[in-house]
Design a protein around this motif. Structure first.
Motif, PDB file in Angstrom:
ATOM      1  N   SER A  11      -8.166   2.307  -7.102  1.00 40.43           N
ATOM      2  CA  SER A  11      -6.755   2.307  -6.735  1.00 40.43           C
ATOM      3  C   SER A  11      -5.908   2.787  -7.905  1.00 40.43           C
ATOM      4  N   HIS A  12      -4.777   3.365  -7.597  1.00 39.11           N
ATOM      5  CA  HIS A  12      -3.777   3.734  -8.595  1.00 39.11           C
ATOM      6  C   HIS A  12      -2.582   2.823  -8.344  1.00 39.11           C
ATOM      7  N   ASP A  13      -2.225   1.983  -9.316  1.00 38.81           N
ATOM      8  CA  ASP A  13      -1.254   0.910  -9.129  1.00 38.81           C
ATOM      9  C   ASP A  13      -0.136   0.939 -10.164  1.00 38.81           C
TER      10      ASP A  13
ATOM     11  N   VAL B  59       0.837  -1.198   0.000  1.00 39.94           N
ATOM     12  CA  VAL B  59       0.000   0.000   0.000  1.00 39.94           C
ATOM     13  C   VAL B  59       0.873   1.249   0.000  1.00 39.94           C
ATOM     14  N   VAL B  60       0.575   2.138  -0.927  1.00 34.90           N
ATOM     15  CA  VAL B  60       1.248   3.422  -1.064  1.00 34.90           C
ATOM     16  C   VAL B  60       0.159   4.492  -1.048  1.00 34.90           C
ATOM     17  N   PRO B  61       0.021   5.243   0.044  1.00 32.52           N
ATOM     18  CA  PRO B  61      -1.092   6.192   0.150  1.00 32.52           C
ATOM     19  C   PRO B  61      -1.128   7.289  -0.919  1.00 32.52           C
ATOM     20  N   ASP B  62       0.022   7.684  -1.429  1.00 30.70           N
ATOM     21  CA  ASP B  62       0.106   8.815  -2.357  1.00 30.70           C
ATOM     22  C   ASP B  62       0.226   8.316  -3.800  1.00 30.70           C
ATOM     23  N   PRO B  63      -0.746   8.640  -4.674  1.00 31.10           N
ATOM     24  CA  PRO B  63      -0.667   8.209  -6.078  1.00 31.10           C
ATOM     25  C   PRO B  63       0.612   8.679  -6.780  1.00 31.10           C
ATOM     26  N   ALA B  64       1.119   9.853  -6.406  1.00 32.38           N
ATOM     27  CA  ALA B  64       2.360  10.343  -7.020  1.00 32.38           C
ATOM     28  C   ALA B  64       3.537   9.427  -6.681  1.00 32.38           C
ATOM     29  N   GLU B  65       3.522   8.827  -5.489  1.00 35.19           N
ATOM     30  CA  GLU B  65       4.595   7.900  -5.112  1.00 35.19           C
ATOM     31  C   GLU B  65       4.511   6.618  -5.918  1.00 35.19           C
ATOM     32  N   VAL B  66       3.300   6.175  -6.251  1.00 34.76           N
ATOM     33  CA  VAL B  66       3.140   5.004  -7.128  1.00 34.76           C
ATOM     34  C   VAL B  66       3.847   5.280  -8.451  1.00 34.76           C
ATOM     35  N   ASP B  67       3.589   6.446  -9.040  1.00 32.72           N
ATOM     36  CA  ASP B  67       4.246   6.822 -10.295  1.00 32.72           C
ATOM     37  C   ASP B  67       5.759   6.894 -10.118  1.00 32.72           C
ATOM     38  N   ALA B  68       6.198   7.448  -8.981  1.00 33.64           N
ATOM     39  CA  ALA B  68       7.634   7.590  -8.716  1.00 33.64           C
ATOM     40  C   ALA B  68       8.318   6.221  -8.607  1.00 33.64           C
ATOM     41  N   ILE B  69       7.644   5.244  -8.029  1.00 32.76           N
ATOM     42  CA  ILE B  69       8.223   3.895  -7.932  1.00 32.76           C
ATOM     43  C   ILE B  69       8.478   3.344  -9.331  1.00 32.76           C
TER      44      ILE B  69
ATOM     45  N   THR C 167      -2.678   2.326  -4.221  1.00 35.21           N
ATOM     46  CA  THR C 167      -3.284   3.159  -3.198  1.00 35.21           C
ATOM     47  C   THR C 167      -4.430   2.484  -2.450  1.00 35.21           C
ATOM     48  N   TYR C 168      -4.854   1.306  -2.892  1.00 33.02           N
ATOM     49  CA  TYR C 168      -5.964   0.618  -2.229  1.00 33.02           C
ATOM     50  C   TYR C 168      -5.472   0.024  -0.898  1.00 33.02           C
ATOM     51  N   PRO C 169      -6.038   0.492   0.235  1.00 29.11           N
ATOM     52  CA  PRO C 169      -5.541   0.036   1.535  1.00 29.11           C
ATOM     53  C   PRO C 169      -6.213  -1.234   2.065  1.00 29.11           C
ATOM     54  N   GLY C 170      -7.095  -1.822   1.292  1.00 29.97           N
ATOM     55  CA  GLY C 170      -7.850  -2.972   1.768  1.00 29.97           C
ATOM     56  C   GLY C 170      -9.152  -2.512   2.388  1.00 29.97           C
TER      57      GLY C 170
END
Length: 142
Positions: A118-120, A85-95, A135-138
């Motif tokens: 979710s943004h994955d 889980v990554v709360p920030d969608p921008a961090e998903v893109d950064a990964i 971003t989906y926390p369950g």
């Protein structure tokens, strides 16, 4: 994961992994993905017997060097998969961007939005393990 409601306990389920090159994979997981090395125990030859890597927003991974005949304790590297889980969608893109820039590992699926909000992004580490960051926390704990 937010624990302010008093319902969600701290993480007590830890995925485990036996890596072909524990030191190398630990460096990639911390340097590229953003895990934090908490502890690492090595034998006299420097072989990592046990390590714990924390995810900054909660949870983590326990791992060590693959040892022939003794790895019933963990999933073999290359067969492991996890959703993080990554709360920030921008961090998903950064990964995804960091994996591409690292020149090792692979972006399996570029950042995308799911039907459930979710943004994955899906990546594979240098040993072939599959990581899904989103971003989906369950579902909420009852």
């Amino acid at each position: 994961m937010d624990n302010t409601d008093g319902k969600t306990p701290p993480p007590t389920v830890w995925p485990t992994l036996a890596a072909d090159d524990a030191r190398g994979l630990m460096a990639w997981l911390t340097g590229t993905l953003g895990f934090v090395e908490v502890v690492s125990y090595a034998d006299d030859d420097g072989v990592v017997q046990h390590a714990e890597l924390a995810w900054p927003t909660g949870g983590g991974l326990m791992m060590g060097q693959k040892r022939p005949g003794t790895d019933e304790r963990a999933t073999s590297s290359g067969t492991f998969a996890a959703y993080v889980v990554v709360p920030d969608p921008a961090e998903v893109d950064a990964i995804g961007a960091r994996v591409r820039a690292a020149g090792t590992g692979e972006v399996v699926r570029e950042p995308y939005d799911t039907d459930y909000g979710s943004h994955d992004v899906a990546v594979r580490d240098p040993e072939g393990n599959h990581w899904q960051f989103g971003t989906y926390p369950g579902a909420p704990t009852p």
